[in-house]
Write an enzyme that holds these catalytic residues in place. Structure first.
Site, PDB file in Angstrom:
ATOM      1  N   HIS A  12       0.832  -1.208   0.000  1.00  0.00           N
ATOM      2  CA  HIS A  12       0.000   0.000   0.000  1.00  0.00           C
ATOM      3  C   HIS A  12       0.868   1.260   0.000  1.00  0.00           C
ATOM      4  O   HIS A  12       1.302   1.732   1.056  1.00  0.00           O
ATOM      5  CB  HIS A  12      -0.941  -0.003   1.225  1.00  0.00           C
ATOM      6  CG  HIS A  12      -1.983   1.067   1.181  1.00  0.00           C
ATOM      7  ND1 HIS A  12      -3.341   0.807   1.261  1.00  0.00           N
ATOM      8  CD2 HIS A  12      -1.891   2.415   1.054  1.00  0.00           C
ATOM      9  CE1 HIS A  12      -4.014   1.937   1.195  1.00  0.00           C
ATOM     10  NE2 HIS A  12      -3.144   2.936   1.076  1.00  0.00           N
ATOM     11  N   HIS A  14       1.120   5.036  -2.422  1.00  0.00           N
ATOM     12  CA  HIS A  14       0.612   5.849  -3.530  1.00  0.00           C
ATOM     13  C   HIS A  14       1.775   6.450  -4.309  1.00  0.00           C
ATOM     14  O   HIS A  14       2.613   7.135  -3.718  1.00  0.00           O
ATOM     15  CB  HIS A  14      -0.273   6.973  -2.992  1.00  0.00           C
ATOM     16  CG  HIS A  14      -1.545   6.487  -2.355  1.00  0.00           C
ATOM     17  ND1 HIS A  14      -2.768   6.533  -2.982  1.00  0.00           N
ATOM     18  CD2 HIS A  14      -1.780   5.911  -1.141  1.00  0.00           C
ATOM     19  CE1 HIS A  14      -3.698   6.031  -2.196  1.00  0.00           C
ATOM     20  NE2 HIS A  14      -3.128   5.643  -1.060  1.00  0.00           N
ATOM     21  N   GLY A 181      -9.309   8.216  -1.615  1.00  0.00           N
ATOM     22  CA  GLY A 181      -9.911   9.537  -1.458  1.00  0.00           C
ATOM     23  C   GLY A 181     -10.558   9.712  -0.105  1.00  0.00           C
ATOM     24  O   GLY A 181     -10.305   8.938   0.821  1.00  0.00           O
ATOM     25  N   HIS A 210      -9.926   1.412   0.148  1.00  0.00           N
ATOM     26  CA  HIS A 210      -9.644   2.191   1.365  1.00  0.00           C
ATOM     27  C   HIS A 210     -10.926   2.206   2.196  1.00  0.00           C
ATOM     28  O   HIS A 210     -11.945   2.760   1.739  1.00  0.00           O
ATOM     29  CB  HIS A 210      -9.312   3.638   1.017  1.00  0.00           C
ATOM     30  CG  HIS A 210      -7.924   3.872   0.536  1.00  0.00           C
ATOM     31  ND1 HIS A 210      -7.442   3.437  -0.662  1.00  0.00           N
ATOM     32  CD2 HIS A 210      -6.890   4.530   1.138  1.00  0.00           C
ATOM     33  CE1 HIS A 210      -6.188   3.812  -0.797  1.00  0.00           C
ATOM     34  NE2 HIS A 210      -5.813   4.472   0.274  1.00  0.00           N
ATOM     35  N   GLU A 213     -10.454   3.643   7.454  1.00  0.00           N
ATOM     36  CA  GLU A 213      -9.227   4.403   7.770  1.00  0.00           C
ATOM     37  C   GLU A 213      -9.615   5.484   8.774  1.00  0.00           C
ATOM     38  O   GLU A 213      -9.157   5.480   9.904  1.00  0.00           O
ATOM     39  CB  GLU A 213      -8.647   5.014   6.480  1.00  0.00           C
ATOM     40  CG  GLU A 213      -7.388   5.855   6.717  1.00  0.00           C
ATOM     41  CD  GLU A 213      -6.856   6.497   5.432  1.00  0.00           C
ATOM     42  OE1 GLU A 213      -7.593   6.563   4.425  1.00  0.00           O
ATOM     43  OE2 GLU A 213      -5.685   6.942   5.446  1.00  0.00           O
ATOM     44  N   HIS A 234      -6.006   0.093   5.020  1.00  0.00           N
ATOM     45  CA  HIS A 234      -6.071   0.591   6.411  1.00  0.00           C
ATOM     46  C   HIS A 234      -6.974  -0.291   7.281  1.00  0.00           C
ATOM     47  O   HIS A 234      -6.498  -1.165   7.968  1.00  0.00           O
ATOM     48  CB  HIS A 234      -6.484   2.070   6.467  1.00  0.00           C
ATOM     49  CG  HIS A 234      -5.618   2.962   5.623  1.00  0.00           C
ATOM     50  ND1 HIS A 234      -4.405   3.411   6.056  1.00  0.00           N
ATOM     51  CD2 HIS A 234      -5.784   3.436   4.367  1.00  0.00           C
ATOM     52  CE1 HIS A 234      -3.858   4.154   5.087  1.00  0.00           C
ATOM     53  NE2 HIS A 234      -4.668   4.176   4.059  1.00  0.00           N
ATOM     54  N   ASP A 292       2.337   4.258   2.618  1.00  0.00           N
ATOM     55  CA  ASP A 292       1.196   5.044   2.140  1.00  0.00           C
ATOM     56  C   ASP A 292       1.627   6.248   1.288  1.00  0.00           C
ATOM     57  O   ASP A 292       1.484   6.210   0.073  1.00  0.00           O
ATOM     58  CB  ASP A 292       0.319   5.490   3.322  1.00  0.00           C
ATOM     59  CG  ASP A 292      -1.115   5.782   2.933  1.00  0.00           C
ATOM     60  OD1 ASP A 292      -1.508   5.406   1.823  1.00  0.00           O
ATOM     61  OD2 ASP A 292      -1.850   6.366   3.752  1.00  0.00           O
TER      62      ASP A 292
END
Ligand SMILES: O=c1[nH]cnc2c1ncn2[C@H]1C[C@H](O)[C@@H](CO)O1
Length: 356
Positions: A12, A14, A181, A210, A213, A234, A292
């Site tokens: 995970h 980005h 998002g 996601h 989280e 998460h 992340d």
């Protein structure tokens, strides 16, 4: 020396949260784009979240630099290539990196993101460019990289494109779809997301979401039951619904845990000694440790591992166990998964299981 100085798997992270500050400055200069900061130090100050904030505040950090990279072919390829170099240096041997193709495009995307002028770079070409950068990086740095394409919670009209791109590029390293998002503003997935995930199921595209989280356990429940998520991004708040948590433990659901992120996005209690991953560890749940968005948290994979060791009682044995679970929960085809697992078993001095 790194806290866990052995081969690692990261599931995970980005791509657009893992860009080098130097690259942002350099590309801005080359493209003649004015930034709010013109030194490394000032740019870091601008982009980093230093104290626990909210997910919404954290997500606003992307506004400071995404317009520099988006819409530029060379920059996108470079960011992907450099990402692989960074991960290789961190001792990662397999990584699944995610991003929104729409966020890096300036054509065939509505609305055009980051106040860019319309250009001719489509989400489709973005994926092709990222694939090239990652693939060049794989060869140069000798690690394995796959990618995950993100739908965005607030942009359900992009999601069908995303699943189509997953299908189109599945032979070039795209392994799954994600929904990222602001979960705090959009707790229930829009029909556009549901349709895209339905199509993903039909087409054999792997799925992560996601969820939980910052949002309640109901978001996790929806991710599993409606979107058919195979992994949860998460998922910290799952434990507030004991029944759901127990069910997911039984199903061996994989949680993609990001310790430093979870503190700075306000997802979890900032006191790491009270972190939900401690519960996951005690229950020997299936989870991974991940960065992340290392650009925004000014972190590396090692700082996440260090945090786990220092404040959460992680041992070398647990680090091995979770990396093995990460490999098992990766979105690689079975044969490649076995190869990855064998690589880890060997590196960890464990017996290679030939019974697979
Ligand atoms: O931790 C996160 N939660 C939700 N969304 C996130 C997180 N980190 C990054 N994103 C968003 C912002 C990026 O532009 C997008 C695609 O990578 O995903």
């Amino acid at each position: 020396m790194a806290t866990f100085d052995k081969p690692k798997v990261e599931l995970h992270v980005h791509l657009d949260g893992a860009i080098r500050l130097e690259t942002i400055l350099d590309v801005a200069k080359k493209r003649g784009i004015k930034l709010e900061a013109d030194t490394l130090q000032d740019l870091m100050q601008l982009c980093t979240v230093y104290e626990p904030a909210t997910l919404t505040e954290f997500l606003s950090k992307f506004n400071h630099y995404m317009h520099v990279i988006a819409g530029n072919r060379e920059a996108i390829k470079r960011v992907a290539y450099e990402f692989v170099e960074t991960k290789a240096k961190e001792g990662v041997i397999y990584v699944e990196v995610r991003y929104s193709p729409h966020f890096l495009a300036n054509s065939s995307v509505d609305p055009i993101p980051w106040n860019q002028k319309e250009g001719d770079l489509t989400p489709d070409e973005v994926v092709s460019l990222v694939n090239q950068g990652l693939s060049d990086g794989e060869k140069a740095f000798n690690i394995k990289v796959r990618s995950i394409l993100c739908c965005m919670r607030h942009m359900p009209n992009w999601s069908m494109d995303v699943v189509e791109l997953c299908k189109k590029y599945s032979s070039e390293g795209v392994v799954a779809i994600d929904l990222a998002g602001d979960e705090s503003l959009n707790c229930v997935a829009y029909p556009g997301h549901r349709m895209a995930y339905e199509e993903a199921v039909k087409s054999g595209i792997h799925r992560t979401v996601h969820a939980g989280e910052v949002g309640p356990p109901s978001v996790v429940k929806e991710a599993v039951e409606v979107l058919k998520a195979e992994r949860i991004g998460h998922g910290y708040h799952t434990i507030e619904d004991q029944e759901l948590y127990k069910q997911l433990l039984e199903e061996n659901m994989h949680f993609e845990v990001c310790p430093i992120s979870s503190k700075l996005t306000g997802a979890c209690n900032p006191d790491f000694t009270k972190h939900p991953v401690i519960r996951f560890k005690e229950d020997q749940a299936n989870y991974s440790l991940n960065t992340d968005d290392p650009l925004i948290f000014n972190s590396t994979l090692d700082t996440d591992y260090m945090t786990a060791e220092k404040y959460m009682g992680f041992t070398e044995e647990e680090f091995k166990r979770i990396n093995i679970n990460s490999a098992k929960s990766s979105f690689l085809p079975e044969k490649e998964k076995k190869d990855l697992l064998n690589h880890l078993f060997e590196a960890y001095g464990m017996m290679v299981n030939t019974s697979f």
